[in-house]
Enzyme design. Structure first.
Site, PDB file in Angstrom:
ATOM      1  N   VAL A  24       0.944  -1.179   0.131  1.00 56.39           N
ATOM      2  CA  VAL A  24       0.003  -0.054   0.046  1.00 56.39           C
ATOM      3  C   VAL A  24       0.914   1.264   0.130  1.00 56.39           C
ATOM      4  CG1 VAL A  24      -1.560   1.464   1.335  1.00 56.39           C
ATOM      5  CG2 VAL A  24      -2.118  -1.174   1.065  1.00 56.39           C
ATOM      6  N   VAL A  25       1.851   1.224   0.980  1.00 52.32           N
ATOM      7  CA  VAL A  25       2.802   2.399   0.922  1.00 52.32           C
ATOM      8  C   VAL A  25       3.464   2.695  -0.327  1.00 52.32           C
ATOM      9  CG1 VAL A  25       4.711   3.390   2.422  1.00 52.32           C
ATOM     10  CG2 VAL A  25       2.803   2.369   3.475  1.00 52.32           C
ATOM     11  N   ARG A  26       4.049   1.610  -0.774  1.00 45.72           N
ATOM     12  CA  ARG A  26       5.001   1.740  -1.859  1.00 45.72           C
ATOM     13  C   ARG A  26       4.254   2.084  -3.292  1.00 45.72           C
ATOM     14  NH1 ARG A  26      10.249  -1.539  -0.220  1.00 45.72           N
ATOM     15  NH2 ARG A  26      10.802  -0.184   1.571  1.00 45.72           N
ATOM     16  N   ARG A  73     -10.196  -5.297  18.642  1.00 45.97           N
ATOM     17  CA  ARG A  73     -11.455  -5.366  18.354  1.00 45.97           C
ATOM     18  C   ARG A  73     -12.047  -4.408  19.081  1.00 45.97           C
ATOM     19  NH1 ARG A  73     -10.273 -11.329  17.784  1.00 45.97           N
ATOM     20  NH2 ARG A  73     -11.227 -11.669  15.670  1.00 45.97           N
ATOM     21  N   GLY A 103     -11.024  -8.988   8.339  1.00 44.18           N
ATOM     22  CA  GLY A 103     -11.987 -10.119   7.936  1.00 44.18           C
ATOM     23  C   GLY A 103     -13.207  -9.596   7.593  1.00 44.18           C
ATOM     24  N   ASP A 131     -12.281 -17.492   4.703  1.00 45.63           N
ATOM     25  CA  ASP A 131     -13.625 -17.273   4.725  1.00 45.63           C
ATOM     26  C   ASP A 131     -14.256 -16.434   3.934  1.00 45.63           C
ATOM     27  OD1 ASP A 131     -12.873 -15.793   6.734  1.00 45.63           O
ATOM     28  OD2 ASP A 131     -14.278 -16.429   8.266  1.00 45.63           O
ATOM     29  N   ARG A 156       2.579 -37.009  14.161  1.00 46.30           N
ATOM     30  CA  ARG A 156       2.544 -38.297  13.545  1.00 46.30           C
ATOM     31  C   ARG A 156       3.746 -39.214  13.946  1.00 46.30           C
ATOM     32  NH1 ARG A 156       0.368 -40.485   9.237  1.00 46.30           N
ATOM     33  NH2 ARG A 156      -0.752 -38.555   8.415  1.00 46.30           N
ATOM     34  N   ARG A 173     -13.794 -21.687  13.335  1.00 42.09           N
ATOM     35  CA  ARG A 173     -15.031 -21.543  14.198  1.00 42.09           C
ATOM     36  C   ARG A 173     -16.075 -21.954  13.146  1.00 42.09           C
ATOM     37  NH1 ARG A 173     -14.598 -17.180  18.150  1.00 42.09           N
ATOM     38  NH2 ARG A 173     -12.639 -18.198  18.864  1.00 42.09           N
ATOM     39  N   ARG A 256      -1.721 -18.468  14.475  1.00 44.25           N
ATOM     40  CA  ARG A 256      -1.998 -16.815  13.759  1.00 44.25           C
ATOM     41  C   ARG A 256      -0.502 -16.266  13.556  1.00 44.25           C
ATOM     42  NH1 ARG A 256      -6.370 -14.831  13.651  1.00 44.25           N
ATOM     43  NH2 ARG A 256      -8.164 -15.278  15.011  1.00 44.25           N
TER      44      ARG A 256
HETATM   45  P1  ADP Z   1     -12.438  -9.686  11.706  1.00 42.28           P
HETATM   46  O1  ADP Z   1     -12.293  -8.488  10.870  1.00 42.28           O
HETATM   47  O2  ADP Z   1     -11.260 -10.512  11.863  1.00 42.28           O
HETATM   48  O3  ADP Z   1     -13.721 -10.597  10.886  1.00 42.28           O
HETATM   49  P2  ADP Z   1     -14.214  -8.792  14.030  1.00 42.28           P
HETATM   50  O4  ADP Z   1     -15.274  -9.450  13.529  1.00 42.28           O
HETATM   51  O5  ADP Z   1     -13.714  -8.743  15.411  1.00 42.28           O
HETATM   52  O6  ADP Z   1     -12.911  -9.208  13.228  1.00 42.28           O
HETATM   53  O7  ADP Z   1     -14.305  -7.286  13.658  1.00 42.28           O
HETATM   54  C1  ADP Z   1     -13.496  -6.212  13.740  1.00 42.28           C
HETATM   55  C2  ADP Z   1     -13.802  -5.029  14.214  1.00 42.28           C
HETATM   56  O8  ADP Z   1     -14.581  -4.351  13.288  1.00 42.28           O
HETATM   57  C3  ADP Z   1     -14.841  -4.829  15.282  1.00 42.28           C
HETATM   58  O9  ADP Z   1     -13.909  -5.008  16.732  1.00 42.28           O
HETATM   59  C4  ADP Z   1     -15.435  -3.734  15.158  1.00 42.28           C
HETATM   60  O10 ADP Z   1     -14.712  -2.619  15.520  1.00 42.28           O
HETATM   61  C5  ADP Z   1     -15.567  -3.543  13.778  1.00 42.28           C
HETATM   62  N1  ADP Z   1     -16.954  -4.101  13.455  1.00 42.28           N
HETATM   63  C6  ADP Z   1     -17.209  -5.332  13.241  1.00 42.28           C
HETATM   64  N2  ADP Z   1     -18.585  -5.419  12.846  1.00 42.28           N
HETATM   65  C7  ADP Z   1     -19.109  -4.161  12.773  1.00 42.28           C
HETATM   66  C8  ADP Z   1     -20.343  -3.570  12.770  1.00 42.28           C
HETATM   67  N3  ADP Z   1     -21.404  -4.059  12.339  1.00 42.28           N
HETATM   68  N4  ADP Z   1     -20.694  -2.114  12.925  1.00 42.28           N
HETATM   69  C9  ADP Z   1     -19.569  -1.404  13.182  1.00 42.28           C
HETATM   70  N5  ADP Z   1     -18.261  -1.839  13.424  1.00 42.28           N
HETATM   71  C10 ADP Z   1     -18.157  -3.061  13.305  1.00 42.28           C
END
Ligand code: ADP
Length: 323
Positions: A24-26, A73, A103, A131, A156, A173, A256
């Site tokens: 992204v930066v470069r 998060r 994600g 996923d 193994r 999960r 991870r």
């Molecule tokens: P990933 O991106 O790995 O799936 P999370 O599901 O934990 O991880 O989401 C990461 C962050 O994205 C959350 O902690 C929150 O800050 C933000 N986020 C997720 N869903 C919402 C939503 N519906 N509205 C606002 N922010 C959200």
């Protein structure tokens, strides 16, 4: 014209995120666009925690696991009032675009944020779970599989030495991609993943059939999401029911970490560059991916509205190849 953009990593970290930040930066620098790195995902937006990232600042990071920007998060981001504050922070800094590496949760956050901020938003799928619908692979998946595989190969040896049954729990999960790939590559006798209809009891039966065919030891790879019990309880139950010597191994968070494998670095570099070109050229509300060797992009909502299926052919192969 976009003059300044920000980049952040959010949600679960994944090996290869640094390679994406570097790209992204470069690429932005080559287009004369300034980049700010946001610390700790959406939380850093709320707290105005950003650092300037120049071409030299992202030297020597392509080989590093984790994320130099750190991740989080962020509960506050679910609330509009906080997202509005984030928008204000970006506007005060005259940032016109934001790249989110994460994600589907992070993409949801980005979609919500598009209601509160006028700048451009583009996502890059960084998650070990693989996923994200629309992208054949996500950044970090191949490294996580390699880490699991390393453990399976080691297990193994000891399984063989002691005629033991090993139940190895890998991450995933809701998604069995890591389990399926690690199971195939590790030559596991059984895999148990959330997408399969096979029950634990059926898997037990197949392990016992393997024993009748002369197998002395067996490895079953299972995703954390395929049974509420987890590998420890499943191994214990199998031992009680059959009298076989059983052990469980829960791999957990080591999947991870670690240096990203080559394919994750290459994918992260391609997706990082592509996302940057798109955002500079005016795109917004999308995430990038790769499909059948080509780069592609989709609206954010695809990532949670559509469920990515596991590779059915690989699943059948796994069953057919169990000795
Ligand atoms: P990933 O991106 O790995 O799936 P999370 O599901 O934990 O991880 O989401 C990461 C962050 O994205 C959350 O902690 C929150 O800050 C933000 N986020 C997720 N869903 C919402 C939503 N519906 N509205 C606002 N922010 C959200």
């Amino acid at each position: 014209m976009l003059k300044k953009l920000a980049v952040l990593t959010s949600g679960g970290d994944a090996p290869g995120m640094n390679a994406a930040i570097r790209a992204v930066v470069r690429i932005a620098a080559s287009r004369k666009v300034e980049v700010l790195g946001v610390k700790r995902g959406f939380r850093g937006l709320l707290h105005n925690e950003m650092v300037h990232l120049g071409v030299r600042d992202v030297g020597n990071i392509i080989q590093l696991g984790g994320t130099i920007l750190r991740s989080s998060r962020c509960k506050e981001f679910f609330e509009r009032e906080h997202r509005r504050r984030a928008a204000q922070v970006l506007n005060e800094r005259e940032i016109g675009g934001l790249i989110i590496i994460g994600g589907d949760g992070s993409f949801r956050g980005a979609k919500e944020f598009s209601e509160d901020w006028n700048g451009r938003l583009v996502g890059i799928p960084g998650t070990i779970d693989n996923d994200i619908y629309g992208s054949d692979f996500t950044i970090g998946f191949h490294t996580a599989v390699d880490t699991a595989l390393d453990a399976i190969d080691k297990v193994r040896d000891t399984a063989d030495a002691h005629d033991r049954y090993f139940f190895i729990e890998v991450m995933g999960r809701h998604s069995g991609w890591i389990g399926l790939y690690a199971g195939i590559a590790g030559g596991a006798q059984e895999t148990l993943i959330p997408e399969e209809t096979q029950t634990v009891e059926e898997a037990y039966q197949r392990l016992l059939e393997g024993k009748k065919r002369g197998r002395k030891s067996s490895i079953m790879v299972m995703s954390e999401g395929c049974s509420g019990d987890g590998a420890v309880a499943i191994a214990k139950r199998f031992e009680e029911q059959t009298g076989n010597d059983c052990r469980a191994v829960v791999l957990g968070h080591i999947q991870r970490g670690g240096r990203p494998v080559a394919s994750d670095r290459v994918l992260a570099t391609q997706l990082g560059a592509y996302a940057t070109e798109l955002i500079i050229d005016g795109s917004s509300g999308i995430f990038v991916g790769n499909h059948k060797g080509a780069l592609c992009h989709y609206p954010f909502e695809h990532s949670w509205e559509k469920k990515k299926p596991v590779d059915e052919y690989l699943l059948k192969l796994q069953e057919a190849l169990a000795g």
